[in-house]
Design a protein around this motif. Structure first.
Motif, PDB file in Angstrom:
ATOM      1  N   TYR A 190       0.841  -1.209   0.000  1.00 43.02           N
ATOM      2  CA  TYR A 190       0.000   0.000   0.000  1.00 43.02           C
ATOM      3  C   TYR A 190       0.874   1.256   0.000  1.00 43.02           C
ATOM      4  O   TYR A 190       0.673   2.174  -0.801  1.00 43.02           O
ATOM      5  CB  TYR A 190      -0.916  -0.045   1.214  1.00 43.02           C
ATOM      6  N   ALA A 191       1.869   1.284   0.877  1.00 35.88           N
ATOM      7  CA  ALA A 191       2.767   2.435   0.963  1.00 35.88           C
ATOM      8  C   ALA A 191       3.562   2.613  -0.326  1.00 35.88           C
ATOM      9  O   ALA A 191       3.773   3.739  -0.792  1.00 35.88           O
ATOM     10  CB  ALA A 191       3.706   2.281   2.156  1.00 35.88           C
ATOM     11  N   TYR A 220       2.986   6.441  -7.025  1.00 35.94           N
ATOM     12  CA  TYR A 220       2.039   7.107  -7.911  1.00 35.94           C
ATOM     13  C   TYR A 220       1.562   8.487  -7.446  1.00 35.94           C
ATOM     14  O   TYR A 220       0.876   9.172  -8.189  1.00 35.94           O
ATOM     15  CB  TYR A 220       0.823   6.206  -8.144  1.00 35.94           C
ATOM     16  N   PHE A 221       1.926   8.906  -6.234  1.00 36.69           N
ATOM     17  CA  PHE A 221       1.408  10.175  -5.736  1.00 36.69           C
ATOM     18  C   PHE A 221       1.743  11.329  -6.683  1.00 36.69           C
ATOM     19  O   PHE A 221       0.859  12.101  -7.056  1.00 36.69           O
ATOM     20  CB  PHE A 221       1.929  10.499  -4.325  1.00 36.69           C
ATOM     21  N   PHE A 222       3.006  11.472  -7.062  1.00 40.43           N
ATOM     22  CA  PHE A 222       3.411  12.596  -7.904  1.00 40.43           C
ATOM     23  C   PHE A 222       2.691  12.566  -9.251  1.00 40.43           C
ATOM     24  O   PHE A 222       2.204  13.596  -9.721  1.00 40.43           O
ATOM     25  CB  PHE A 222       4.932  12.618  -8.104  1.00 40.43           C
ATOM     26  N   ASP A 223       2.606  11.394  -9.861  1.00 41.05           N
ATOM     27  CA  ASP A 223       1.915  11.275 -11.148  1.00 41.05           C
ATOM     28  C   ASP A 223       0.429  11.618 -11.001  1.00 41.05           C
ATOM     29  O   ASP A 223      -0.151  12.288 -11.858  1.00 41.05           O
ATOM     30  CB  ASP A 223       2.056   9.865 -11.717  1.00 41.05           C
ATOM     31  N   LEU A 224      -0.183  11.163  -9.906  1.00 39.28           N
ATOM     32  CA  LEU A 224      -1.587  11.486  -9.658  1.00 39.28           C
ATOM     33  C   LEU A 224      -1.765  12.989  -9.469  1.00 39.28           C
ATOM     34  O   LEU A 224      -2.716  13.585  -9.982  1.00 39.28           O
ATOM     35  CB  LEU A 224      -2.105  10.739  -8.430  1.00 39.28           C
ATOM     36  N   TYR A 225      -0.854  13.590  -8.729  1.00 41.01           N
ATOM     37  CA  TYR A 225      -0.926  15.031  -8.492  1.00 41.01           C
ATOM     38  C   TYR A 225      -0.812  15.800  -9.811  1.00 41.01           C
ATOM     39  O   TYR A 225      -1.592  16.719 -10.075  1.00 41.01           O
ATOM     40  CB  TYR A 225       0.178  15.452  -7.520  1.00 41.01           C
ATOM     41  N   GLN A 226       0.131  15.425 -10.645  1.00 44.61           N
ATOM     42  CA  GLN A 226       0.297  16.083 -11.943  1.00 44.61           C
ATOM     43  C   GLN A 226      -0.939  15.891 -12.816  1.00 44.61           C
ATOM     44  O   GLN A 226      -1.386  16.812 -13.502  1.00 44.61           O
ATOM     45  CB  GLN A 226       1.548  15.557 -12.666  1.00 44.61           C
ATOM     46  N   TYR A 227      -1.495  14.701 -12.785  1.00 47.92           N
ATOM     47  CA  TYR A 227      -2.714  14.421 -13.552  1.00 47.92           C
ATOM     48  C   TYR A 227      -3.885  15.245 -13.014  1.00 47.92           C
ATOM     49  O   TYR A 227      -4.658  15.818 -13.780  1.00 47.92           O
ATOM     50  CB  TYR A 227      -3.034  12.930 -13.493  1.00 47.92           C
ATOM     51  N   GLY A 228      -3.998  15.328 -11.698  1.00 49.61           N
ATOM     52  CA  GLY A 228      -5.071  16.111 -11.086  1.00 49.61           C
ATOM     53  C   GLY A 228      -5.012  17.580 -11.475  1.00 49.61           C
ATOM     54  O   GLY A 228      -6.049  18.232 -11.629  1.00 49.61           O
ATOM     55  N   ILE A 286      -6.643  12.899  -3.565  1.00 51.15           N
ATOM     56  CA  ILE A 286      -5.697  11.780  -3.588  1.00 51.15           C
ATOM     57  C   ILE A 286      -5.723  11.063  -2.239  1.00 51.15           C
ATOM     58  O   ILE A 286      -5.769   9.830  -2.184  1.00 51.15           O
ATOM     59  CB  ILE A 286      -4.274  12.261  -3.940  1.00 51.15           C
ATOM     60  N   GLN A 287      -5.708  11.843  -1.154  1.00 47.92           N
ATOM     61  CA  GLN A 287      -5.761  11.231   0.181  1.00 47.92           C
ATOM     62  C   GLN A 287      -7.055  10.424   0.355  1.00 47.92           C
ATOM     63  O   GLN A 287      -7.028   9.295   0.824  1.00 47.92           O
ATOM     64  CB  GLN A 287      -5.672  12.307   1.274  1.00 47.92           C
ATOM     65  N   ASP A 288      -8.185  11.032  -0.029  1.00 46.79           N
ATOM     66  CA  ASP A 288      -9.471  10.337   0.077  1.00 46.79           C
ATOM     67  C   ASP A 288      -9.478   9.062  -0.757  1.00 46.79           C
ATOM     68  O   ASP A 288     -10.007   8.032  -0.327  1.00 46.79           O
ATOM     69  CB  ASP A 288     -10.616  11.247  -0.372  1.00 46.79           C
ATOM     70  N   LEU A 289      -8.900   9.152  -1.940  1.00 48.89           N
ATOM     71  CA  LEU A 289      -8.835   7.989  -2.821  1.00 48.89           C
ATOM     72  C   LEU A 289      -8.074   6.851  -2.146  1.00 48.89           C
ATOM     73  O   LEU A 289      -8.540   5.708  -2.116  1.00 48.89           O
ATOM     74  CB  LEU A 289      -8.163   8.369  -4.146  1.00 48.89           C
ATOM     75  N   PHE A 290      -6.924   7.147  -1.567  1.00 48.12           N
ATOM     76  CA  PHE A 290      -6.124   6.095  -0.946  1.00 48.12           C
ATOM     77  C   PHE A 290      -6.785   5.546   0.321  1.00 48.12           C
ATOM     78  O   PHE A 290      -6.693   4.354   0.584  1.00 48.12           O
ATOM     79  CB  PHE A 290      -4.694   6.571  -0.678  1.00 48.12           C
ATOM     80  N   SER A 310      -3.029  -2.497 -14.828  1.00 47.92           N
ATOM     81  CA  SER A 310      -2.380  -1.192 -14.781  1.00 47.92           C
ATOM     82  C   SER A 310      -2.872  -0.426 -13.557  1.00 47.92           C
ATOM     83  O   SER A 310      -3.947   0.183 -13.574  1.00 47.92           O
ATOM     84  CB  SER A 310      -2.673  -0.394 -16.057  1.00 47.92           C
ATOM     85  N   VAL A 311      -2.068  -0.454 -12.519  1.00 46.82           N
ATOM     86  CA  VAL A 311      -2.415   0.259 -11.294  1.00 46.82           C
ATOM     87  C   VAL A 311      -2.518   1.752 -11.582  1.00 46.82           C
ATOM     88  O   VAL A 311      -3.435   2.425 -11.116  1.00 46.82           O
ATOM     89  CB  VAL A 311      -1.363  -0.025 -10.190  1.00 46.82           C
ATOM     90  N   LYS A 312      -1.592   2.253 -12.367  1.00 49.99           N
ATOM     91  CA  LYS A 312      -1.581   3.687 -12.690  1.00 49.99           C
ATOM     92  C   LYS A 312      -2.878   4.099 -13.382  1.00 49.99           C
ATOM     93  O   LYS A 312      -3.505   5.095 -13.007  1.00 49.99           O
ATOM     94  CB  LYS A 312      -0.384   4.012 -13.580  1.00 49.99           C
ATOM     95  N   TYR A 313      -3.313   3.343 -14.368  1.00 55.43           N
ATOM     96  CA  TYR A 313      -4.557   3.666 -15.076  1.00 55.43           C
ATOM     97  C   TYR A 313      -5.741   3.602 -14.115  1.00 55.43           C
ATOM     98  O   TYR A 313      -6.609   4.469 -14.124  1.00 55.43           O
ATOM     99  CB  TYR A 313      -4.761   2.711 -16.252  1.00 55.43           C
TER     100      TYR A 313
END
Length: 189
Positions: A34-35, A41-49, A63-67, A82-85
């Motif tokens: 989980y960690a 993926y945090f940085f990629d998610l942030y950039q996508y957001g 992102i926090q709520d999602l995790f 694809s975890v990222k997708y």
């Protein structure tokens, strides 16, 4: 040439297997997995957001709520290649849901015909109090924010129409409306 192609395919497959294995460990309650997913993926998610909204706090909160939601529902999640997708799609829906619910709440509070009250007379006092709270919150917004909300919700103009009328970009309209709604939401909660 075929040897190089096979080597590339093996690395791609190893990466996919690695993600699938990581996801499976996460689903089984492995906090390390989980960690690792979070860190990876945090940085990629942030950039996508940031492509969906300019509100950095909203993106981080989503992102926090999602995790948190992923952790609590991990046993019911589907397997993914694809975890990222999967994360990108989930984050997009989360951000859009937050934006949509803020707009709906604002519209319902502003327009008494939109409120669904079981007993009209019993809700009058509550409605009056809510309306006063909303009006006070609206008065704290800048004139520009009030104007945008008026055009968006009272005049029911599209972002394109508002942008053309005010001579600003569509993205500026979207951002300003979102920030105004977020400010209202914070004040009303």
């Amino acid at each position: 040439m075929r040897r190089v192609e096979n080597g590339i395919l093996k690395r791609v497959n190893a990466l996919q297997v690695g993600e699938a294995t990581l996801w499976e460990h996460f689903k089984q309650g492995d906090e390390g997995a989980y960690a690792l997913i979070y860190r990876r993926y945090f940085f990629d998610l942030y950039q996508y957001g940031k492509k969906i909204s300019d509100d950095q706090d909203l993106i981080k909160d989503c992102i926090q709520d999602l995790f948190v939601k992923l952790w609590h529902n991990r046993e019911n999640l589907n397997q993914t290649t694809s975890v990222k997708y999967y994360l990108f799609t989930s984050l997009k829906h989360k951000i859009l849901d937050v934006l949509k619910s803020a707009a709906i709440r604002y519209k319902a509070a502003e327009d008494p015909l939109e409120l669904d009250m079981a007993d009209e007379n019993a809700g009058d006092e509550v409605y009056d109090d809510q309306r006063e709270d909303v009006l006070r919150a609206l008065n704290t917004l800048s004139h520009h924010q009030q104007q945008l909300l008026h055009l968006k919700f009272n005049k029911q103009r599209t972002n394109q129409e508002i942008a053309a009328e005010l001579g600003i970009t569509i993205q500026s309209v979207y951002n300003a409306v979102f920030k105004a709604l977020r400010s209202l939401r914070k004040q009303l909660h």
